[in-house]
Design an enzyme around this catalytic site. Structure first.
Site, PDB file in Angstrom:
ATOM      1  CG  ASP A   9      -1.669   1.240   1.432  1.00 46.04           C
ATOM      2  OD1 ASP A   9      -2.325   1.683   0.471  1.00 46.04           O
ATOM      3  OD2 ASP A   9      -1.614   1.824   2.537  1.00 46.04           O
ATOM      4  CG  LEU A  10       1.480   5.768  -1.862  1.00 45.18           C
ATOM      5  CD1 LEU A  10       2.957   5.655  -2.200  1.00 45.18           C
ATOM      6  CD2 LEU A  10       0.763   6.561  -2.967  1.00 45.18           C
ATOM      7  CG  ASP A  11      -1.719   7.488   0.662  1.00 43.76           C
ATOM      8  OD1 ASP A  11      -0.755   8.157   0.264  1.00 43.76           O
ATOM      9  OD2 ASP A  11      -2.797   7.427   0.049  1.00 43.76           O
ATOM     10  CB  THR A  17       0.889  10.376   1.919  1.00 40.66           C
ATOM     11  OG1 THR A  17       1.213   8.995   1.763  1.00 40.66           O
ATOM     12  CG2 THR A  17       1.795  11.223   1.058  1.00 40.66           C
ATOM     13  CE  LYS A  45      -4.565   5.885   9.472  1.00 34.06           C
ATOM     14  NZ  LYS A  45      -3.714   5.298  10.520  1.00 34.06           N
ATOM     15  CB  SER A 111      -2.303   3.262  -3.521  1.00 28.24           C
ATOM     16  OG  SER A 111      -2.865   4.416  -2.921  1.00 28.24           O
ATOM     17  CB  ALA A 112      -7.652   3.756  -2.197  1.00 27.02           C
ATOM     18  CE  LYS A 142      -5.927  -0.590  -1.057  1.00 27.23           C
ATOM     19  NZ  LYS A 142      -4.685  -0.024  -0.503  1.00 27.23           N
ATOM     20  CD  GLU A 166      -3.684  -1.628   2.869  1.00 26.71           C
ATOM     21  OE1 GLU A 166      -3.711  -0.841   3.837  1.00 26.71           O
ATOM     22  OE2 GLU A 166      -4.044  -1.300   1.734  1.00 26.71           O
ATOM     23  CG  ASP A 167      -1.690   2.392   6.498  1.00 23.70           C
ATOM     24  OD1 ASP A 167      -2.126   2.047   5.383  1.00 23.70           O
ATOM     25  OD2 ASP A 167      -1.740   3.566   6.921  1.00 23.70           O
TER      26      ASP A 167
END
Ligand code: BG6
Ligand code: MG
Length: 218
Positions: A9-11, A17, A45, A111-112, A142, A166-167
């Protein structure tokens, strides 16, 4: 399963971010006198911009108005992410990517965020990933599995051969819905469904990924 790919995942996973997303939602909420705090933000999130606006303003039905509010938040966000530099990449990310590459494991970003290309460009990290799938390419965000399934298709691997990092609660659910193994970044209390949780990407080791692969071998 045998491990063939790791999807990040990115953020909040490879850079901070998710903090910027929080600050921008907080700014919008304050502007309209809507209560908003870090606890409520957990539900934002991994969730698409439009779905976040729906969470923040459940009484608004007018689609054009929802779009307007989403645009306001994104305006703040795009302004904020201009300041990102390669130094904002979380410690351990590059080391892990290097290690995975050495072992022949494919990597992707799932990522979303529709701002994924801009964030990756600012971090100067895009070329490290074999594939990128983001919120511009999927119909359902997601917790639906779409973005991770798209990553697997782009990488030409089976979902069961992927581990997701994932966070977000919605992101953990999305990975599980795709039939993938998932490492949660954060507390076990917040991400109880994850196969394993660690504090940060720095704690994700080749050894951990292999142990999880063996654990989920069917
Ligand atoms: C996710 C974030 O990665 O992207 C969410 O965790 C955010 O908080 C979502 O709402 C959509 O981001 P964007 O950049 O398309 O508004
Ligand atoms: Mg995230």
């Amino acid at each position: 399963m045998g491990l063939r790919a790791v999807i990040f995942d990115l953020d909040g996973v490879i850079t901070d971010t998710s903090r910027f997303h929080y600050l921008c939602w907080k700014k919008l909420a304050d502007q309209y006198h809507v209560p908003f705090d870090e606890k409520f933000n957990e539900r934002f999130k991994g969730v698409s911009r439009k779905d976040c606006v729906r969470l923040l303003f459940p009484e608004i039905q007018d689609d054009a108005r929802l779009d307007e509010l989403a645009e306001q938040k994104n305006h703040h966000y795009v302004e904020m992410i201009q300041q990102i530099t390669p130094a904002d990449l979380f410690d351990g990310t590059q080391e892990l990517l290097r290690e995975l590459r050495a072992y022949g494991i494919k990597t992707a970003i799932g990522s979303a965020s529709k701002n994924t290309p801009l964030v990756l460009q600012k971090l100067e990290i895009a070329h490290w990933f074999d594939a990128v799938a983001d919120g511009t390419e999927v119909a359902h965000s997601k917790p639906a599995p779409d973005v991770f399934e798209l990553c697997a298709r782009k990488l030409n691997v089976a979902c069961s051969e992927c581990i997701v990092i994932e966070d977000a609660q919605a992101g953990v659910q999305a990975a599980l819905a795709a039939g993938m193994t998932v490492v949660g970044i954060g507390s076990q209390e917040l991400l109880p469904e994850a196969d394993w949780t660690v504090n940060s990407v720095r704690d994700v080791s080749w050894d951990l990924l292999n142990r999880l692969t063996l654990k989920n071998k069917r």
